[in-house]
Design a protein around this motif. Structure first.
Motif, PDB file in Angstrom:
ATOM      1  N   LYS A   1       9.941  -2.653   7.118  1.00  0.00           N
ATOM      2  CA  LYS A   1      10.605  -3.144   5.905  1.00  0.00           C
ATOM      3  C   LYS A   1       9.684  -3.135   4.682  1.00  0.00           C
ATOM      4  O   LYS A   1       9.606  -4.110   3.951  1.00  0.00           O
ATOM      5  CB  LYS A   1      11.164  -4.567   6.135  1.00  0.00           C
ATOM      6  CG  LYS A   1      11.895  -4.759   7.449  1.00  0.00           C
ATOM      7  CD  LYS A   1      13.224  -4.029   7.502  1.00  0.00           C
ATOM      8  CE  LYS A   1      13.981  -4.413   8.773  1.00  0.00           C
ATOM      9  NZ  LYS A   1      14.891  -3.396   9.247  1.00  0.00           N
ATOM     10  N   ILE A   2       8.965  -2.039   4.503  1.00  0.00           N
ATOM     11  CA  ILE A   2       8.122  -1.872   3.309  1.00  0.00           C
ATOM     12  C   ILE A   2       8.331  -0.461   2.758  1.00  0.00           C
ATOM     13  O   ILE A   2       8.825   0.418   3.449  1.00  0.00           O
ATOM     14  CB  ILE A   2       6.610  -2.064   3.611  1.00  0.00           C
ATOM     15  CG1 ILE A   2       6.149  -1.086   4.717  1.00  0.00           C
ATOM     16  CG2 ILE A   2       6.295  -3.502   3.988  1.00  0.00           C
ATOM     17  CD1 ILE A   2       4.656  -0.957   4.845  1.00  0.00           C
ATOM     18  N   ASP A   3       7.915  -0.247   1.510  1.00  0.00           N
ATOM     19  CA  ASP A   3       7.980   1.099   0.946  1.00  0.00           C
ATOM     20  C   ASP A   3       6.985   2.002   1.643  1.00  0.00           C
ATOM     21  O   ASP A   3       5.851   1.603   1.908  1.00  0.00           O
ATOM     22  CB  ASP A   3       7.662   1.058  -0.551  1.00  0.00           C
ATOM     23  CG  ASP A   3       8.808   0.451  -1.330  1.00  0.00           C
ATOM     24  OD1 ASP A   3       9.923   0.986  -1.223  1.00  0.00           O
ATOM     25  OD2 ASP A   3       8.586  -0.568  -2.009  1.00  0.00           O
TER      26      ASP A   3
ATOM     27  N   LYS B   1       0.789  -1.242   0.000  1.00  0.00           N
ATOM     28  CA  LYS B   1       0.000   0.000   0.000  1.00  0.00           C
ATOM     29  C   LYS B   1       0.819   1.290   0.000  1.00  0.00           C
ATOM     30  O   LYS B   1       0.265   2.370  -0.131  1.00  0.00           O
ATOM     31  CB  LYS B   1      -0.933   0.007   1.214  1.00  0.00           C
ATOM     32  CG  LYS B   1      -1.996  -1.093   1.121  1.00  0.00           C
ATOM     33  CD  LYS B   1      -2.937  -1.052   2.292  1.00  0.00           C
ATOM     34  CE  LYS B   1      -4.101  -2.015   2.100  1.00  0.00           C
ATOM     35  NZ  LYS B   1      -4.745  -2.352   3.365  1.00  0.00           N
ATOM     36  N   CYS B   2       2.114   1.196   0.145  1.00  0.00           N
ATOM     37  CA  CYS B   2       2.994   2.371   0.234  1.00  0.00           C
ATOM     38  C   CYS B   2       2.353   3.510   1.049  1.00  0.00           C
ATOM     39  O   CYS B   2       2.005   4.565   0.499  1.00  0.00           O
ATOM     40  CB  CYS B   2       3.398   2.860  -1.154  1.00  0.00           C
ATOM     41  SG  CYS B   2       4.730   4.088  -1.060  1.00  0.00           S
TER      42      CYS B   2
ATOM     43  N   HIS C   1      -2.995   5.904   1.520  1.00  0.00           N
ATOM     44  CA  HIS C   1      -3.156   5.288   2.838  1.00  0.00           C
ATOM     45  C   HIS C   1      -2.293   6.068   3.826  1.00  0.00           C
ATOM     46  O   HIS C   1      -1.076   6.109   3.681  1.00  0.00           O
ATOM     47  CB  HIS C   1      -2.739   3.823   2.788  1.00  0.00           C
ATOM     48  CG  HIS C   1      -3.653   2.996   1.933  1.00  0.00           C
ATOM     49  ND1 HIS C   1      -4.898   2.597   2.370  1.00  0.00           N
ATOM     50  CD2 HIS C   1      -3.514   2.531   0.671  1.00  0.00           C
ATOM     51  CE1 HIS C   1      -5.488   1.892   1.410  1.00  0.00           C
ATOM     52  NE2 HIS C   1      -4.669   1.845   0.367  1.00  0.00           N
ATOM     53  N   VAL C   2      -2.958   6.678   4.800  1.00  0.00           N
ATOM     54  CA  VAL C   2      -2.255   7.569   5.725  1.00  0.00           C
ATOM     55  C   VAL C   2      -2.191   6.949   7.124  1.00  0.00           C
ATOM     56  O   VAL C   2      -3.193   6.449   7.641  1.00  0.00           O
ATOM     57  CB  VAL C   2      -2.969   8.939   5.799  1.00  0.00           C
ATOM     58  CG1 VAL C   2      -2.303   9.838   6.837  1.00  0.00           C
ATOM     59  CG2 VAL C   2      -2.983   9.607   4.427  1.00  0.00           C
ATOM     60  N   LEU C   3      -0.998   6.997   7.706  1.00  0.00           N
ATOM     61  CA  LEU C   3      -0.822   6.535   9.086  1.00  0.00           C
ATOM     62  C   LEU C   3      -0.191   7.677   9.886  1.00  0.00           C
ATOM     63  O   LEU C   3       0.943   8.080   9.623  1.00  0.00           O
ATOM     64  CB  LEU C   3       0.090   5.291   9.120  1.00  0.00           C
ATOM     65  CG  LEU C   3       0.371   4.673  10.484  1.00  0.00           C
ATOM     66  CD1 LEU C   3      -0.909   4.226  11.193  1.00  0.00           C
ATOM     67  CD2 LEU C   3       1.331   3.486  10.352  1.00  0.00           C
TER      68      LEU C   3
END
Ligand code: IMP
Ligand code: MG
Length: 181
Positions: free
Chosen positions: A64-66, A41-42, A101-103
């Protein structure tokens, strides 16, 4: 007014609530959970300045993801230990969050007023999803209704400093979290 100095904390004058090891261990677990949920989901991680700078930087090193990283700066505390309840925007985000997708990455949730403010503000930009992570959350202190999707630790309703958290802008550089008695 008492002067709190970094050295007093190192020499055990104040109770340590969370050691650096305990914080880092929990961050690894949270990062693994987030990586699973967002693997394709970057997400855009938005750190809430100033308090979340340390948590965000340790969290993304384990993630460990974009992803993309941005910051927003708000203030609610008037310099001492109590929130004014009035949220002020000091620096807005630069990224476009529409359809993303915002965190949102927070240091600590107390009344929840900051979370509510951020939720309304970011939702107005129509993100694809919006979630919140906070390292700490105080028990029995919520004044509004909100949801924290990823949480490091529940703590008692006490004022804490260190690991990004300040008292009048100082003590953020302590690597552990301490209770200010
Ligand atoms: P809320 O809007 O009442 O939830 O407050 C959230 C913000 O107040 C946090 O992001 C912190 O910046 C600050 N804050 C709340 N409790 C503490 C604390 O115990 N120590 C330091 N800062 C705190
Ligand atoms: Mg904060």
């Amino acid at each position: 007014m008492t002067e709190y100095r970094l050295k007093d904390f190192e020499y055990g004058q104040y109770p340590q609530l969370l050691s650096p090891e305990k914080i880092q261990q929990r961050i690894k677990e949270l990062a693994a959970e987030i990586a699973r949920d967002y693997h394709d989901k970057c997400p855009v991680l938005i750190g809430v300045l100033n308090g979340a700078f340390m948590f965000l930087s340790d969290l993304v090193k384990e993630l460990k993801i974009d992803c993309e990283i941005d910051f927003i700066k708000i203030s609610s505390y008037s310099g001492e230990r109590t929130s004014s309840g009035q949220i002020k925007l000091k620096k807005d985000i630069d990224c476009h969050v529409e359809d993303r997708h915002v965190l949102v990455v927070e240091d600590i949730v107390d009344s929840g007023l900051s979370i509510k403010y951020l939720e309304d503000k970011i939702n107005a930009c129509q993100p694809k999803s919006l979630k919140f992570i906070s390292l700490l959350r105080k028990r029995n202190s919520a004044k509004v209704d909100f949801n924290i999707d990823y949480l490091g630790f529940w703590i008692e309703n006490e004022f804490v400093v260190g690991y990004g958290l300040d008292l009048a802008q100082k003590l953020r550089n302590l690597p552990a979290v301490y209770i200010l008695k």
